[in-house]
Design a protein around this motif. Structure first.
Motif, mmCIF file in Angstrom:
data_model
loop_
_atom_site.group_PDB
_atom_site.id
_atom_site.type_symbol
_atom_site.label_atom_id
_atom_site.label_comp_id
_atom_site.label_asym_id
_atom_site.label_seq_id
_atom_site.Cartn_x
_atom_site.Cartn_y
_atom_site.Cartn_z
ATOM 1 N N TRP A 161 0.808 -1.218 0.000
ATOM 2 C CA TRP A 161 0.000 0.000 0.000
ATOM 3 C C TRP A 161 0.841 1.268 0.000
ATOM 4 C CZ3 TRP A 161 0.824 3.141 4.151
ATOM 5 C CH2 TRP A 161 1.461 2.552 5.248
ATOM 6 N N THR A 162 2.095 1.196 0.483
ATOM 7 C CA THR A 162 2.908 2.408 0.551
ATOM 8 C C THR A 162 3.243 2.955 -0.833
ATOM 9 O OG1 THR A 162 5.013 1.199 0.608
ATOM 10 C CG2 THR A 162 3.952 1.654 2.717
ATOM 11 N N ARG A 163 3.324 2.093 -1.843
ATOM 12 C CA ARG A 163 3.714 2.559 -3.171
ATOM 13 C C ARG A 163 2.732 3.572 -3.730
ATOM 14 N NH1 ARG A 163 5.257 -3.196 -5.867
ATOM 15 N NH2 ARG A 163 3.112 -3.544 -5.207
ATOM 16 N N ALA A 164 1.431 3.362 -3.455
ATOM 17 C CA ALA A 164 0.425 4.287 -3.968
ATOM 18 C C ALA A 164 0.616 5.685 -3.394
ATOM 19 C CB ALA A 164 -0.972 3.760 -3.644
ATOM 20 N N TRP A 165 0.886 5.754 -2.095
ATOM 21 C CA TRP A 165 1.060 7.066 -1.461
ATOM 22 C C TRP A 165 2.384 7.712 -1.866
ATOM 23 C CZ3 TRP A 165 -3.367 8.666 0.054
ATOM 24 C CH2 TRP A 165 -4.316 7.763 0.550
ATOM 25 N N GLN A 166 3.445 6.900 -2.012
ATOM 26 C CA GLN A 166 4.716 7.460 -2.473
ATOM 27 C C GLN A 166 4.568 8.024 -3.881
ATOM 28 O OE1 GLN A 166 7.343 7.988 -0.740
ATOM 29 N NE2 GLN A 166 7.694 6.384 0.769
ATOM 30 N N ALA A 167 3.853 7.294 -4.740
ATOM 31 C CA ALA A 167 3.684 7.735 -6.127
ATOM 32 C C ALA A 167 2.864 9.018 -6.215
ATOM 33 C CB ALA A 167 3.031 6.626 -6.951
ATOM 34 N N SER A 168 1.812 9.126 -5.397
ATOM 35 C CA SER A 168 1.016 10.350 -5.429
ATOM 36 C C SER A 168 1.821 11.520 -4.869
ATOM 37 C CB SER A 168 -0.290 10.167 -4.661
ATOM 38 O OG SER A 168 -0.059 10.006 -3.271
ATOM 39 N N HIS A 169 2.659 11.257 -3.864
ATOM 40 C CA HIS A 169 3.536 12.296 -3.325
ATOM 41 C C HIS A 169 4.498 12.788 -4.407
ATOM 42 C CE1 HIS A 169 5.711 14.557 -0.306
ATOM 43 N NE2 HIS A 169 6.817 13.897 -0.541
ATOM 44 N N ALA A 170 5.023 11.867 -5.222
ATOM 45 C CA ALA A 170 5.927 12.254 -6.308
ATOM 46 C C ALA A 170 5.205 13.125 -7.341
ATOM 47 C CB ALA A 170 6.502 11.005 -6.983
ATOM 48 N N LEU A 171 3.956 12.795 -7.649
ATOM 49 C CA LEU A 171 3.174 13.632 -8.569
ATOM 50 C C LEU A 171 3.039 15.045 -8.015
ATOM 51 C CD1 LEU A 171 0.201 11.342 -9.741
ATOM 52 C CD2 LEU A 171 2.240 11.995 -11.040
ATOM 53 N N ASN A 172 2.750 15.151 -6.728
ATOM 54 C CA ASN A 172 2.604 16.475 -6.118
ATOM 55 C C ASN A 172 3.918 17.246 -6.149
ATOM 56 O OD1 ASN A 172 -0.129 16.267 -5.485
ATOM 57 N ND2 ASN A 172 0.303 15.204 -3.569
ATOM 58 N N LEU A 173 5.026 16.580 -5.827
ATOM 59 C CA LEU A 173 6.322 17.260 -5.850
ATOM 60 C C LEU A 173 6.621 17.821 -7.242
ATOM 61 C CD1 LEU A 173 8.637 14.939 -3.719
ATOM 62 C CD2 LEU A 173 7.661 17.137 -3.063
ATOM 63 N N ASN A 174 6.371 17.024 -8.272
ATOM 64 C CA ASN A 174 6.622 17.483 -9.644
ATOM 65 C C ASN A 174 5.748 18.697 -9.977
ATOM 66 O OD1 ASN A 174 8.519 15.483 -10.137
ATOM 67 N ND2 ASN A 174 7.019 14.051 -10.966
ATOM 68 N N ALA A 175 4.487 18.653 -9.542
ATOM 69 C CA ALA A 175 3.588 19.776 -9.806
ATOM 70 C C ALA A 175 4.044 21.021 -9.066
ATOM 71 C CB ALA A 175 2.166 19.402 -9.407
ATOM 72 N N TRP A 176 4.495 20.858 -7.828
ATOM 73 C CA TRP A 176 4.929 22.010 -7.041
ATOM 74 C C TRP A 176 6.226 22.604 -7.589
ATOM 75 C CZ3 TRP A 176 4.042 19.097 -1.787
ATOM 76 C CH2 TRP A 176 2.650 18.896 -1.613
ATOM 77 N N VAL A 177 7.112 21.748 -8.123
ATOM 78 C CA VAL A 177 8.330 22.255 -8.758
ATOM 79 C C VAL A 177 7.967 23.088 -9.984
ATOM 80 C CG1 VAL A 177 10.379 21.577 -10.061
ATOM 81 C CG2 VAL A 177 9.868 20.458 -7.889
ATOM 82 N N ARG A 178 7.027 22.598 -10.804
ATOM 83 C CA ARG A 178 6.617 23.340 -11.998
ATOM 84 C C ARG A 178 6.034 24.700 -11.640
ATOM 85 N NH1 ARG A 178 4.700 18.177 -13.534
ATOM 86 N NH2 ARG A 178 2.556 18.728 -12.972
ATOM 87 N N ARG A 179 5.360 24.787 -10.508
ATOM 88 C CA ARG A 179 4.766 26.051 -10.079
ATOM 89 C C ARG A 179 5.751 26.956 -9.337
ATOM 90 N NH1 ARG A 179 -0.282 25.439 -6.444
ATOM 91 N NH2 ARG A 179 0.052 27.700 -6.451
ATOM 92 N N GLY A 180 6.944 26.467 -9.077
ATOM 93 C CA GLY A 180 7.914 27.256 -8.330
ATOM 94 C C GLY A 180 7.624 27.315 -6.844
#
Length: 235
Positions: A197-216
């Motif tokens: 189950w941890t993989r799902a939460w790690q993967a969604s966290h990675a999506l958020n990090l990428n989005a936050w980097v794009r937004r600065g």
């Protein structure tokens, strides 16, 4: 070098959701000056990876009311056929650091979230989160997330996460709503045999990090601000 949240890059609504209305009012003069000057305001640290520390089972809850709520939500999840994977502590996030993990066949991961040391009324309430990763991302959405959290996430989640917010739904209602949202996009990815189950939460966290980097929203800083965040966006 630490990576911190850049408070000056948040919208006013995100800032208020993140730190609370009263604190946001106090921060806005500094935030406004920083925006005009084109400089960052270092907020709390943002970690690249989530950490899940397994805890021994005991009677949970910071108050009798919270303990009753946790017991009722846990029983309701088991009644829905969820498989329980244990209780965990998440040290790298803010305040709501306790999590009970579940999986529901064929494709859904669930988390019961709460804080044993709540700092405000809005973080003292236990709530459920449900997440399903999609087999087909043709719609531009990678996963569906349905939450009973009393407050919205801040910063805003990745555009690849289809999040729905139902703070007053029962566990059965939340699950039915979640399955309906998944069907809108097609079919969910079936859980693996190991049901990690941890993989799902790690993967969604990675999506958020990428989005936050794009937004600065993330900056490198030698020191991050003392953590003012009542509740993080992830997991």
């Amino acid at each position: 070098m630490l990576r911190c949240l850049n408070l000056a890059a948040l919208t006013d609504e995100e800032l208020q959701l993140l730190v609370g209305e009263d604190r946001a009012v106090g921060l806005l003069p500094e935030i406004s000056r920083a925006r005009l000057d084109g400089r960052a305001v270092a907020g709390p640290p943002v970690h690249e990876h989530l950490t899940f520390e397994r805890l021994e089972e005991r009677a949970w809850g910071s108050t009798p009311e919270q303990a009753r709520s946790l017991g009722a939500l846990h029983a309701a999840m088991l009644a829905q056929g969820a498989e329980f994977h244990g209780t965990f502590y998440l040290p790298v996030i803010s305040e709501v650091r306790h999590l009970r993990a579940y999986t529901l066949e064929p494709d859904t991961t669930a988390a019961l979230r709460w804080s044993e040391t709540p700092e405000s009324a809005r973080t003292g309430r236990a709530y459920l989160q449900l997440m399903t990763w999609l087999r087909d991302r043709a719609s531009g959405v990678a996963c569906v997330r349905t939450t009973g959290s009393p407050t919205l996430s801040s910063p805003s989640l990745s555009e690849e996460i289809d999040q729905h917010h139902h703070p007053d739904a029962s566990p059965a209602e939340l699950l039915a709503l979640h399955r309906g949202y998944v069907l809108r996009h097609g079919r969910g990815q079936k859980l693996g045999a190991d049901a990690d189950w941890t993989r799902a939460w790690q993967a969604s966290h990675a999506l958020n990090l990428n989005a936050w980097v794009r937004r600065g929203l993330l900056i490198d800083a030698p020191v991050c601000a003392p953590d003012p965040v009542p509740r993080p966006a992830a997991p």
